[in-house]
Design an enzyme around this catalytic site. Structure first.
Site, PDB file in Angstrom:
ATOM      1  CE  LYS A  87      -4.309  -1.679   2.042  1.00 48.41           C
ATOM      2  NZ  LYS A  87      -4.090  -3.099   1.876  1.00 48.41           N
ATOM      3  CD  GLU A  89      -5.157   5.703   4.398  1.00 51.22           C
ATOM      4  OE1 GLU A  89      -4.284   5.761   3.511  1.00 51.22           O
ATOM      5  OE2 GLU A  89      -6.268   5.171   4.226  1.00 51.22           O
ATOM      6  CG  HIS A 137     -11.936  -1.640   8.590  1.00 51.10           C
ATOM      7  ND1 HIS A 137     -12.173  -0.296   8.414  1.00 51.10           N
ATOM      8  CD2 HIS A 137     -11.416  -1.766   9.837  1.00 51.10           C
ATOM      9  CE1 HIS A 137     -11.801   0.364   9.504  1.00 51.10           C
ATOM     10  NE2 HIS A 137     -11.343  -0.502  10.378  1.00 51.10           N
ATOM     11  NE  ARG A 191      -8.273  -9.287  -4.135  1.00 52.53           N
ATOM     12  CZ  ARG A 191      -9.381  -8.743  -3.661  1.00 52.53           C
ATOM     13  NH1 ARG A 191     -10.509  -8.843  -4.347  1.00 52.53           N
ATOM     14  NH2 ARG A 191      -9.389  -8.075  -2.529  1.00 52.53           N
TER      15      ARG A 191
END
Length: 673
Positions: A116, A200, A235, A292
């Site tokens: 990431k 973040e 999440h 994907r």
């Protein structure tokens, strides 16, 4: 085009790929573990190769065995589905070395997006908007915490190798940072073998909007519009829809072009999804790119009329994209609801068990069910607890949402706890209907979604009680018919008493609350009716059982419900959703089943990941004692009160059965001051 492919996955996505392969005349090879020896995807495939024991790390994650299976069967390509090896660059590289085509992006693209933090650096260079954050190489807690402190809380900690909500924690204040950081790293290490983290800024009311992109090997790229995936728990997505509500054509084009820019920045090929956070002011920020096919791809298929798995196969076979951007159109609206084996009333803990009764809604041009299980199959502790995906389509959002609610009310599952009633309540929640949605939707509207309407309950309890009385009578009648004296009073179940009313006393439990119910049988001429008393209110009812359907009349109001019974657990399905209850048997004085009040019980089947205390430790209320993992989800066992740990019954790595005593614990005796 290929003549044979191997599917390096299981469950519903393996079945989904097989269906498209059949349509194209392509032979398929399945792989399986011990737990999946008799599974649907194995039975559907033309061939199947055994990989190993049930844990995925000993079977589905063994890339070398998967490739050997492809070589042995002559498969020209491998479709990885999603999860498992789908974003594993080393596996992709080994496929190339064996001259087997990997149905997915090139190694370089997987590696670029596999981290990431690296992905954000690439997107920053490509001028794709990013959420403020730190994704550097220095992984010390002090450096990452300073970045969080400088940004201001709340922040989101994320595993750079993560996905599916694993290795991710919200941290709302500085005091909770260390605990959240340790938990996220531990989960990341367990799930991905890599505990590298980024942090973040956490936007408090964003929407999660993702763009489906497709690129071929001939420099063509398109976006197949967007999906709104804002409704999430842990999440992980719960209900997705396409297109996103309230999306202007200008914003759709802007996000779509940013997504293509993201894909081209890494030389992408095949199906991919670029995920964005969309703020209320219309600004959007790159989150990550999934290299994907996505779980929620069917909603895109229904609004575009395209088979995305077929697109994957054609691109992997070096064909051009089937359509250009100008040829793609949005038709109608679609929703996908993920049917999970989980206890929504217990923090969404995964559930296991046998699917003793399974009846999905009837499929049509409006309703689609993607699944990898059948009635009688086992939901095991080894894999993701998703049972199926329910996908609906209609010409606009309102009509599609009505389709979703109706289909959910028709979905019948017994033998394992599911989220169907939760999904129904969510889909019919006024805020969801009115598009008042962001990523905190479930928490914000918790009371509406988890409501227990007293009036609705009072109307359903008589129906449940009458079913029990009628079912018992039906059972006795069938048994009596097999005897020499079918009219013997010993074969009656009508609560007959000499010179007394025919009365049944029942106890029904719903959400752990017990309700006494009195059913009095009456006769008027040849008609039998029942006076059913619940909470001091009496209902005049009639009914009969037809197969597994109860035909019910309450004060002249006729309705019907499908019944699924598994021992004392009974599920009643009707137009308003599902009502689950337990028929509480009379207490005959057997106390052997009482819980040990001095022990802590495993809330689910799973693996002991970490034991955080020792025998004799003095602990405080809510202190973490143990951490269990099941179906890729962690659950922390905490101290119920101040006290002392007496005995530990499990160590790290042990398999644990749900309901087992984990440790013995003595609570501190509170003294009056």
């Amino acid at each position: 085009m290929f003549t044979k492919i191997l599917i390096a996955n299981r469950g519903e996505i393996a079945c989904r790929i097989i269906k498209t392969a059949r349509k194209l005349g392509i032979l398929t090879v399945a792989v399986y573990s011990d737990a999946d020896a008799n599974s649907l995807h194995v039975n559907m495939a033309d061939e199947a190769i055994y990989l190993g024991p049930s844990p995925s790390r000993e079977s589905y994650l063994l890339g070398d065995k998967v490739i050997a299976a492809a070589v042995k069967t002559g498969a020209q390509a491998i479709h990885p589905g999603y999860g498992f090896l789908s974003e594993n660059a080393d596996f992709c590289r080994k496929c190339e070395q064996e001259n087997i085509i990997f149905i997915g992006p090139p190694v370089s693209a997987i590696e670029a997006m596999g981290s990431k933090s690296a992905a954000k650096n690439i997107m920053e260079a490509a001028n794709v908007p990013l959420v403020p954050g730190y994704h550097g190489d220095d992984q010390s807690e002090a450096v990452i915490k300073k970045a969080a402190d400088d940004m201001g809380y709340p922040v989101l900690l994320k595993a750079t190798a993560g996905g599916g909500g694993k290795g991710m924690r919200q941290v709302w204040n500085e005091a909770d940072f260390s605990e959240g950081f340790a938990a996220a790293k531990r989960e990341a290490k367990s799930s991905f073998g890599d505990d590298t983290m980024l942090v973040e800024k956490y936007l408090t009311q964003p929407r999660h909007v993702e763009i489906q992109v497709f690129c071929d090997n001939h420099d063509n790229a398109v976006y197949l519009f967007e999906r709104d995936c804002s409704v999430q728990r842990r999440h992980q997505k719960v209900i997705e829809e396409a297109p996103a509500f309230g999306m202007s054509e200008a914003l759709r084009q802007q996000m779509g072009e940013s997504a293509i820019k993201s894909a081209k920045a890494i030389g992408y090929q095949g199906a991919g999804t670029v995920e964005f956070l969309l703020d209320s002011d219309g600004s959007f920020y790159f989150m990550e790119m999934n290299t994907r096919l996505q779980v929620e791809h069917p909603v895109t298929e229904l609004i575009t009329g395209q088979d995305l798995v077929e697109w994957q196969l054609r691109v992997a076979a070096n064909e051009k994209l089937p359509k250009s951007q100008e040829q793609l159109r949005i038709h109608g609206h679609a929703f996908e609801a993920r049917i999970y084996a989980e206890d929504t009333n217990n923090d969404f803990l995964p559930a296991t068990g046998k699917l003793s009764f399974l009846q999905p809604p009837t499929e049509s041009r409006h309703v689609r069910v993607d699944t990898g299980v059948r009635q009688g199959d086992e939901v095991s502790v080894f894999y993701d607890p998703m049972i199926a995906k329910l996908i609906v389509w209609d010409e606009n959002r309102d009509k599609a949402l009505q389709r979703l609610a109706k289909a959910l009310s028709e979905y019948r599952i017994s033998g394992v706890t599911t989220n169907i009633d939760f999904l129904y309540n969510l889909a019919t929640c006024p805020a969801f209907i009115n598009e008042n949605i962001d990523t905190g939707f479930i928490e914000t509207h918790h009371d509406q979604i988890f409501h227990s309407d007293a009036q609705k309950l009072a109307e359903e309890l008589p129906m449940a009680a009458l079913y029990l009385v009628l079912a018992e009578a039906q059972k006795a009648s069938q048994a009596a018919a097999k005897t020499t004296d079918p009219y013997s009073p010993w074969n009656m179940t009508n609560a007959w008493r000499l010179n007394e009313a025919h009365i049944h006393h029942l106890t029904l439990s719903h959400l752990d609350i017990e309700y006494p119910v009195v059913v009095e049988q009456k006769r008027q001429g040849s008609d039998i009716y029942y006076l059913i008393t619940v909470a001091e209110r009496t209902y005049d009812c009639q009914g009969r059982i037809d197969g597994n359907t109860l035909l019910f009349s309450n004060h002249g109001h006729r309705s019907s419900a499908t019944i699924a019974q598994d021992h004392q657990h009974i599920s009643l399905y009707h137009q308003h959703g599902v009502f689950n209850f337990i028929h509480v048997k009379p207490d005959c004085g057997d106390n052997s089943a009482q819980e040990d009040q001095n022990g802590l019980i495993a809330p689910m089947n799973g693996t002991m990941v970490s034991v955080l205390v020792k025998t004799g430790d003095i602990v405080t209320k809510d202190q973490p004692l143990m951490i269990m993992e099941a179906m890729k989800m962690e659950h922390t066992i905490k101290a119920p009160a101040n006290g002392t740990v007496d005995t530990l019954f499990y160590v790290e790595g042990d398999m644990v059965d749900g309901g087992s005593e984990l440790l013995s614990f003595t609570a501190e005796i509170e003294t009056e001051k």
